[in-house]
Design a protein around this motif. Structure first.
Motif, PDB file in Angstrom:
ATOM      1  N   GLN A  22       0.820  -1.204   0.000  1.00 40.47           N
ATOM      2  CA  GLN A  22       0.000   0.000   0.000  1.00 40.47           C
ATOM      3  C   GLN A  22       0.859   1.261   0.000  1.00 40.47           C
ATOM      4  OE1 GLN A  22      -3.446  -0.010  -0.323  1.00 40.47           O
ATOM      5  NE2 GLN A  22      -3.088   2.174  -0.705  1.00 40.47           N
ATOM      6  N   GLU A  23       1.949   1.246   0.750  1.00 34.10           N
ATOM      7  CA  GLU A  23       2.849   2.404   0.769  1.00 34.10           C
ATOM      8  C   GLU A  23       3.501   2.612  -0.597  1.00 34.10           C
ATOM      9  OE1 GLU A  23       4.565   2.739   5.295  1.00 34.10           O
ATOM     10  OE2 GLU A  23       5.164   0.990   4.111  1.00 34.10           O
ATOM     11  N   ILE A  24       3.875   1.523  -1.232  1.00 33.85           N
ATOM     12  CA  ILE A  24       4.445   1.611  -2.580  1.00 33.85           C
ATOM     13  C   ILE A  24       3.411   2.157  -3.549  1.00 33.85           C
ATOM     14  CG2 ILE A  24       5.304   0.235  -4.524  1.00 33.85           C
ATOM     15  CD1 ILE A  24       6.603  -1.624  -2.407  1.00 33.85           C
ATOM     16  N   LYS A  25       2.189   1.647  -3.456  1.00 33.66           N
ATOM     17  CA  LYS A  25       1.116   2.094  -4.350  1.00 33.66           C
ATOM     18  C   LYS A  25       0.834   3.582  -4.177  1.00 33.66           C
ATOM     19  CE  LYS A  25      -3.670   1.225  -5.693  1.00 33.66           C
ATOM     20  NZ  LYS A  25      -4.871   0.365  -5.522  1.00 33.66           N
ATOM     21  N   ASP A  26       0.732   4.031  -2.926  1.00 31.38           N
ATOM     22  CA  ASP A  26       0.434   5.447  -2.664  1.00 31.38           C
ATOM     23  C   ASP A  26       1.530   6.353  -3.240  1.00 31.38           C
ATOM     24  OD1 ASP A  26      -1.853   4.674  -1.346  1.00 31.38           O
ATOM     25  OD2 ASP A  26      -0.983   4.861   0.668  1.00 31.38           O
ATOM     26  N   THR A  27       2.778   5.937  -3.101  1.00 36.04           N
ATOM     27  CA  THR A  27       3.884   6.749  -3.621  1.00 36.04           C
ATOM     28  C   THR A  27       3.867   6.773  -5.139  1.00 36.04           C
ATOM     29  OG1 THR A  27       5.176   6.047  -1.697  1.00 36.04           O
ATOM     30  CG2 THR A  27       6.360   7.174  -3.452  1.00 36.04           C
ATOM     31  N   LEU A  28       3.596   5.630  -5.755  1.00 36.40           N
ATOM     32  CA  LEU A  28       3.525   5.569  -7.219  1.00 36.40           C
ATOM     33  C   LEU A  28       2.438   6.496  -7.747  1.00 36.40           C
ATOM     34  CD1 LEU A  28       3.951   1.724  -7.787  1.00 36.40           C
ATOM     35  CD2 LEU A  28       5.554   3.508  -8.492  1.00 36.40           C
ATOM     36  N   ILE A  29       1.295   6.521  -7.082  1.00 35.75           N
ATOM     37  CA  ILE A  29       0.203   7.402  -7.506  1.00 35.75           C
ATOM     38  C   ILE A  29       0.623   8.863  -7.401  1.00 35.75           C
ATOM     39  CG2 ILE A  29      -2.116   8.218  -6.887  1.00 35.75           C
ATOM     40  CD1 ILE A  29      -2.792   5.297  -6.188  1.00 35.75           C
ATOM     41  N   ASP A  30       1.312   9.224  -6.323  1.00 32.39           N
ATOM     42  CA  ASP A  30       1.807  10.593  -6.179  1.00 32.39           C
ATOM     43  C   ASP A  30       2.794  10.951  -7.289  1.00 32.39           C
ATOM     44  OD1 ASP A  30       0.307  11.105  -3.934  1.00 32.39           O
ATOM     45  OD2 ASP A  30       1.890  10.541  -2.527  1.00 32.39           O
ATOM     46  N   LEU A  31       3.540   9.949  -7.764  1.00 32.36           N
ATOM     47  CA  LEU A  31       4.508  10.167  -8.846  1.00 32.36           C
ATOM     48  C   LEU A  31       3.848  10.181 -10.228  1.00 32.36           C
ATOM     49  CD1 LEU A  31       7.378   7.864  -7.537  1.00 32.36           C
ATOM     50  CD2 LEU A  31       7.632  10.300  -8.071  1.00 32.36           C
ATOM     51  N   GLY A  32       2.557   9.851 -10.281  1.00 37.95           N
ATOM     52  CA  GLY A  32       1.852   9.815 -11.554  1.00 37.95           C
ATOM     53  C   GLY A  32       1.847   8.443 -12.200  1.00 37.95           C
ATOM     54  N   MET A  33       2.293   7.417 -11.465  1.00 34.99           N
ATOM     55  CA  MET A  33       2.297   6.039 -11.952  1.00 34.99           C
ATOM     56  C   MET A  33       1.154   5.267 -11.284  1.00 34.99           C
ATOM     57  SD  MET A  33       4.914   6.698 -13.773  1.00 34.99           S
ATOM     58  CE  MET A  33       5.689   8.307 -13.638  1.00 34.99           C
ATOM     59  N   ASP A  34       1.105   3.972 -11.502  1.00 39.92           N
ATOM     60  CA  ASP A  34       0.008   3.202 -10.916  1.00 39.92           C
ATOM     61  C   ASP A  34       0.448   1.768 -10.667  1.00 39.92           C
ATOM     62  OD1 ASP A  34      -2.459   2.668  -9.887  1.00 39.92           O
ATOM     63  OD2 ASP A  34      -3.519   2.673 -11.790  1.00 39.92           O
ATOM     64  N   LEU A  35      -0.092   1.175  -9.617  1.00 40.21           N
ATOM     65  CA  LEU A  35       0.091  -0.246  -9.335  1.00 40.21           C
ATOM     66  C   LEU A  35      -1.147  -0.964  -9.847  1.00 40.21           C
ATOM     67  CD1 LEU A  35       1.712  -2.520  -8.001  1.00 40.21           C
ATOM     68  CD2 LEU A  35       0.514  -2.023  -5.864  1.00 40.21           C
ATOM     69  N   LYS A  36      -0.972  -1.765 -10.894  1.00 39.86           N
ATOM     70  CA  LYS A  36      -2.102  -2.393 -11.576  1.00 39.86           C
ATOM     71  C   LYS A  36      -2.489  -3.740 -10.981  1.00 39.86           C
ATOM     72  CE  LYS A  36      -3.288   0.575 -14.729  1.00 39.86           C
ATOM     73  NZ  LYS A  36      -4.635   1.161 -14.724  1.00 39.86           N
ATOM     74  N   GLY A  37      -1.635  -4.315 -10.135  1.00 41.57           N
ATOM     75  CA  GLY A  37      -1.976  -5.588  -9.536  1.00 41.57           C
ATOM     76  C   GLY A  37      -0.779  -6.215  -8.847  1.00 41.57           C
ATOM     77  N   GLU A  38      -1.062  -7.294  -8.109  1.00 44.29           N
ATOM     78  CA  GLU A  38      -0.006  -8.035  -7.432  1.00 44.29           C
ATOM     79  C   GLU A  38      -0.415  -9.491  -7.319  1.00 44.29           C
ATOM     80  OE1 GLU A  38       0.450  -7.433  -3.158  1.00 44.29           O
ATOM     81  OE2 GLU A  38      -1.388  -6.232  -3.160  1.00 44.29           O
ATOM     82  N   THR A  39       0.575 -10.371  -7.274  1.00 50.85           N
ATOM     83  CA  THR A  39       0.296 -11.792  -7.123  1.00 50.85           C
ATOM     84  C   THR A  39      -0.016 -12.106  -5.667  1.00 50.85           C
ATOM     85  OG1 THR A  39       2.660 -12.264  -6.830  1.00 50.85           O
ATOM     86  CG2 THR A  39       1.758 -12.434  -9.068  1.00 50.85           C
ATOM     87  N   ASP A  40      -0.727 -13.197  -5.463  1.00 53.72           N
ATOM     88  CA  ASP A  40      -1.137 -13.598  -4.120  1.00 53.72           C
ATOM     89  C   ASP A  40      -0.056 -14.488  -3.509  1.00 53.72           C
ATOM     90  OD1 ASP A  40      -2.557 -14.019  -1.834  1.00 53.72           O
ATOM     91  OD2 ASP A  40      -3.891 -15.535  -2.686  1.00 53.72           O
ATOM     92  N   GLU A  41       1.037 -13.855  -3.098  1.00 55.45           N
ATOM     93  CA  GLU A  41       2.164 -14.577  -2.516  1.00 55.45           C
ATOM     94  C   GLU A  41       2.677 -13.800  -1.320  1.00 55.45           C
ATOM     95  OE1 GLU A  41       5.012 -16.189  -5.661  1.00 55.45           O
ATOM     96  OE2 GLU A  41       3.890 -14.680  -6.810  1.00 55.45           O
ATOM     97  N   LYS A  42       3.502 -14.469  -0.515  1.00 57.91           N
ATOM     98  CA  LYS A  42       4.103 -13.798   0.636  1.00 57.91           C
ATOM     99  C   LYS A  42       4.989 -12.653   0.176  1.00 57.91           C
ATOM    100  CE  LYS A  42       6.709 -14.670   4.875  1.00 57.91           C
ATOM    101  NZ  LYS A  42       7.433 -15.688   5.702  1.00 57.91           N
ATOM    102  N   ASP A  43       5.731 -12.891  -0.892  1.00 60.62           N
ATOM    103  CA  ASP A  43       6.552 -11.848  -1.518  1.00 60.62           C
ATOM    104  C   ASP A  43       5.950 -11.588  -2.899  1.00 60.62           C
ATOM    105  OD1 ASP A  43       8.491 -10.049  -2.275  1.00 60.62           O
ATOM    106  OD2 ASP A  43       9.995 -11.586  -2.730  1.00 60.62           O
ATOM    107  N   PRO A  44       4.932 -10.726  -2.988  1.00 57.73           N
ATOM    108  CA  PRO A  44       4.182 -10.580  -4.239  1.00 57.73           C
ATOM    109  C   PRO A  44       4.999  -9.927  -5.354  1.00 57.73           C
ATOM    110  CG  PRO A  44       3.510  -8.912  -2.668  1.00 57.73           C
ATOM    111  CD  PRO A  44       4.426  -9.842  -1.931  1.00 57.73           C
ATOM    112  N   GLU A  45       4.675 -10.312  -6.573  1.00 61.63           N
ATOM    113  CA  GLU A  45       5.197  -9.620  -7.746  1.00 61.63           C
ATOM    114  C   GLU A  45       4.232  -8.499  -8.084  1.00 61.63           C
ATOM    115  OE1 GLU A  45       7.242 -11.104 -11.739  1.00 61.63           O
ATOM    116  OE2 GLU A  45       5.063 -11.371 -11.821  1.00 61.63           O
ATOM    117  N   LEU A  46       4.746  -7.282  -8.192  1.00 56.41           N
ATOM    118  CA  LEU A  46       3.924  -6.107  -8.432  1.00 56.41           C
ATOM    119  C   LEU A  46       3.934  -5.751  -9.912  1.00 56.41           C
ATOM    120  CD1 LEU A  46       5.184  -3.909  -5.441  1.00 56.41           C
ATOM    121  CD2 LEU A  46       3.380  -5.645  -5.439  1.00 56.41           C
TER     122      LEU A  46
END
Length: 386
Positions: A22-46
């Motif tokens: 969520q922190e990564i996503k919020d920062t990306l949005i502030d930068l004008g980028m977007d997090l489109k999804g993540e895998t359902d894993e302990k260490d997810p691929e974003l």
């Protein structure tokens, strides 16, 4: 748009902090980028979407660097060391008509692993498909230095004279055969369609390194996890664009642990290209920034904080004139409005106060538009079709 796939742990490794998704996503949005999804894993691929102009964010390293500065974990402008090398690339006039420009450099002591090699190839292909316009505008070649002998020559040759063993082929093929029979050759054949001369890189022993923008040699252009020193070139038509691509690639690989070494690229007209990581400066008016964004920034200090968040440095301020230092990998900065836009991102678009413009006007039709409308009606009344 370009999608970059990054493991959260790998992203956090380069950021230097443990951030949640969520922190990564919020920062990306502030930068004008977007997090489109993540895998359902302990260490997810974003799955991260970056905008079309952000060449420097086309890798996990680049995204982490942007997040690190935006969140204030780093404020000093990034610096990259580059040693002056003695190796050369000689560009002959014969290549002028087909693919006239190339830039080049060397990576030393690459901490190579299969994972790093896979990431390097992925970055290369994403650059090809986006900023390289599917290899038309820029084609990247990476080669193991162990297999080649300097100096390297970039020249144009008749297709039947370009004979080598291309990657993923069973044996030697000439230029025409590669374009008509090899899978990769057929995919990119349109880039050399109608050309009587094909571009080719050869080393001092006359071994073919590649036939850009199509394919590397199986013998001299195949990198594996045992290769630590690499030669990299970018070929195309516009020298400035090729320089931008090479700077992004080399600074990215330096962040991954490689050491950069420059080369001299000697053109037939006597000009010489050599890679440099020097930053550039631009001067922008604070009044212009405030007017464009709708802010009332007054002090150099508050502007400096916003510039630092976007990987700029404020070199000086004099009577409202801001001298801004721009790192070499920021190929997206073309004019003052780009700096103003990044200041707005640093401030936060959602934080900009909403206010009505202090102007009023009455709309009206232009005289030429009125004339055109009357003229059109006259023609239609005479039986013509619009």
């Amino acid at each position: 748009m370009v999608y970059v796939y990054s493991r959260r742990s790998e992203l956090n490794k380069y950021i230097g902090k443990e951030l949640s998704t969520q922190e990564i996503k919020d920062t990306l949005i502030d930068l004008g980028m977007d997090l489109k999804g993540e895998t359902d894993e302990k260490d997810p691929e974003l799955k991260i979407e970056i905008t079309a102009e952000k060449m420097d964010m086309i890798s996990t390293v680049g995204i982490a660097r942007a997040i690190k500065y935006y969140r204030g974990y780093e404020t000093k402008l990034p610096e990259y060391a580059i040693s002056k090398g003695k190796e050369k690339v000689i560009v002959e006039k014969s290549v002028e008509q087909v693919r006239p420009r190339t830039v080049a450099a060397i990576m030393r002591n690459v901490p190579m692993s299969q994972e790093l090699l896979d990431e390097m190839i992925e970055i290369q292909e994403k650059m090809h498909d986006s900023f390289g316009r599917h290899r038309k505008k820029a084609a990247i070649g990476i080669y193991p230095i162990d297999e080649i002998t300097f100096p390297i020559t970039f020249k144009g040759e008749k297709p039947e004279d370009v004979v080598f063993h291309p990657l993923e082929a069973d044996g030697d093929m000439n230029g025409n055969e590669i374009l008509t029979e090899h899978a990769t050759g057929k995919k990119f054949a349109h880039l050399l369609k109608g050309e009587s001369i094909y571009p080719v890189f050869r080393d001092a022993k006359n071994e073919v390194l590649s036939m850009p923008p199509i394919i590397n040699s199986h013998k001299t252009g195949r990198v594996n996890e045992n290769h630590k020193d690499l030669f990299i070139e970018v070929s195309g038509h516009n020298l400035q664009h090729l320089d931008n691509v090479l700077k992004v690639l080399m600074t990215t690989f330096v962040e991954m642990g490689a050491q950069a070494e420059s080369m001299q690229v000697e053109y037939h007209d006597g000009t010489v290209y050599e890679l440099s990581f020097d930053s550039i400066t631009d001067t922008v008016e604070l009044d212009y920034v405030n007017k464009l964004i709708g802010l009332e920034l007054k002090s150099a200090k508050e502007v400096e904080v916003l510039l630092n968040k976007m990987m700029f440095a404020l070199k000086s301020e004099n009577k409202g004139k801001l001298e801004v230092e721009i790192p070499c990998f920021r190929a997206d900065v073309w004019s003052d409005c780009d700096i103003a836009d990044d200041i707005a991102r640093g401030f936060g678009y959602n934080n900009i106060p909403i206010k009505f413009p202090n102007i009023s006007s009455i709309g009206g039709e232009l005289p030429f538009s009125q004339f055109k409308e009357q003229f059109t009606k006259a023609l239609v009344s005479m039986g013509h079709l619009e």
